[in-house]
Write a protein that holds these residues in place. Structure first.
Motif, short mmCIF file in Angstrom:
data_model
loop_
_atom_site.label_atom_id
_atom_site.label_comp_id
_atom_site.label_asym_id
_atom_site.label_seq_id
_atom_site.Cartn_x
_atom_site.Cartn_y
_atom_site.Cartn_z
N UNK A 45 32.70 41.49 36.85
CA UNK A 45 31.61 42.11 37.84
C UNK A 45 32.28 41.73 39.05
N UNK A 46 32.36 40.38 39.42
CA UNK A 46 32.83 40.12 40.91
C UNK A 46 34.04 40.69 41.51
N UNK A 47 34.93 41.41 40.46
CA UNK A 47 36.21 41.98 41.00
C UNK A 47 36.28 43.23 40.44
N UNK A 48 35.04 44.18 40.05
CA UNK A 48 35.10 45.30 39.83
C UNK A 48 35.71 46.47 40.66
N UNK A 49 35.09 46.21 42.03
CA UNK A 49 35.61 47.13 43.14
C UNK A 49 36.89 46.92 43.48
N UNK A 50 37.51 45.66 43.50
CA UNK A 50 38.99 45.34 43.71
C UNK A 50 39.82 46.03 42.65
#
Length: 410
Positions: free
Chosen positions: A25-30
């Motif tokens: 989740x913390x890296x989904x956008x990346x």
């Protein structure tokens, strides 16, 4: 019927959710940004896997969250269909995440084919590296020149020539064929044109580097190419493989297909339910934060009713899918065909409707790549074709239902 997750399933679900919370989740956008930056356009030869994906896969293996779909307690954890269903839903919250745990289609279906029907040699050569996540695979069934919704129409040919099989035909919507790690295709074609309709077809393992296999193009789905996997059109021109590459035997294609599709449809539908949960969450969050005409969007024009309708539709689809999973486990896929077909209609249509509601409340942003909603809507619309269109599944449910009353209304 008890749909309460087993203690083992609850433990795995908590571990899976924790993995997603910490790693994904913390890296989904990346991840989504890198995926688009590395893979633009239709030239699959330039497509790349985002390095983040390989890192996630390594961590998932180390965490014991690997091959969760396979009901084998030696090669995997031996989960039942019903036990795996909630895990598939969790993966559906972030649809790309199924690959992290080596649980993405079409590999799962192909691995199940090899596990159920493959010879020891076939398993060693292909199942082992697939289970290890070292390679990817493709299922080549649908054809551009016939209505493939009736699989009896498939016209690609498989002919015997000494110790070899010769394959000819054109396939399309071959999901995953653009992936840099795609090494194997399962090819379905006619091996006995004069046989009984459901005994004419066979399935053959075809390494993708075999001479005569040509990827002609990638097919866009409403303008999106879905890299790095893609959906391709492939030509098989006098492709020669050893007879040892035949799966189970000549004329067994339909029997294999039925064994492949039952659990796979549960997986598809539970991921769709997870995706719908994500869309509903985004809808509520957006509706609570944005204001128009002096009110939060969620309070305008019946939007709360839309939320309620979405909640009820998701829960109905989940219960029906869990029932189908339970029935597969208790009486087998063949006896659960009506329920399997029912969920294949209900879940994608539900997802499409819920995502549409969420897109509407997002306004123009819902059409962009700034949220996952456009991708989720596309997934839902495509899923209404994949593994058989809605009409085919409705026909199956109707046949099963009418059979209950045959002779009663004479």
């Amino acid at each position: 019927m008890d749909f309460q997750p087993s203690a083992r399933c609850q433990d795995l679900q908590e571990r899976l959710q924790e993995f997603m919370r910490l790693e994904v989740i913390p890296h989904e956008a990346d991840y989504r940004a890198q995926l688009r930056n590395l893979n633009s356009g239709s030239d699959w030869k330039t497509w790349q896997v985002v390095p983040m994906m390989e890192d996630w896969k390594s961590k998932a293996r180390d965490a014991g969250l690997w091959n969760l779909f396979l009901p084998d307690d030696k090669l995997a954890l031996g989960l039942s269909t019903l036990e795996y269903a909630p895990l598939a839903e969790t993966m559906g919250l972030y649809p790309f995440s199924a690959e992290i745990f080596n649980c993405s289609a079409p590999d799962t279906g192909n691995m199940e084919v090899l596990w159920h029907f493959g010879s020891d040699v076939q398993k060693q050569e292909w199942l082992t590296p697939l289970l290890a996540g070292e390679i990817r695979s493709v299922f080549c069934m649908t054809e551009p020149n016939v209505a493939s919704s009736d699989a009896r129409n498939i016209s690609a040919s498989i002919t015997e020539d000494g110790d070899e099989l010769v394959l000819n035909g054109r396939k399309w919507w071959s999901t995953g064929i653009g992936h840099p790690n795609a090494k194997l295709a399962i090819f379905m074609g006619i091996s006995d044109p004069d046989g009984e309709p459901h005994a004419r077809h066979s399935m053959v393992l075809v390494p993708l580097d075999t001479p005569g296999v040509t990827i002609e193009r990638m097919l866009p789905t409403m303008g999106e190419y879905d890299p790095p996997a893609g959906h391709g059109e492939v030509n098989f021109d006098n492709v020669r493989v050893p007879k040892e590459n035949l799966i189970l035997g000549l004329g067994k294609g339909f029997a294999i297909a039925q064994g492949r599709l039952g659990p796979g449809r549960i997986h598809h539908c539970m991921r769709a339910i997870g995706a719908a949960e994500r869309a509903l969450e985004l809808m509520i969050t957006r509706g609570g934060k944005r204001e128009a005409f002096g009110k939060p969007l969620i309070a305008l024009d019946g939007n709360r009713g839309q939320v309620a309708d979405a909640r009820m539709a998701i829960d109905q689809a989940r219960l029906l899918t869990l029932y189908a999973a339970w029935k597969i486990d208790t009486v087998g896929a063949k006896a659960a065909m009506s329920e399997i077909s029912a969920i294949k209609v209900v879940a994608p249509n539900m997802l499409q409707d819920v995502v549409d509601k969420a897109m509407q409340i997002h306004g123009g942003q819902g059409l962009t790549h700034e949220t996952p909603l456009a991708d989720l809507w596309l997934m839902a619309r495509a899923l209404r074709y994949a593994d058989g269109p809605d009409e085919v599944h409705r026909a199956m449910v109707a046949r099963q239902e009418l059979a209950k009353y045959r002779g009663k209304n004479a």
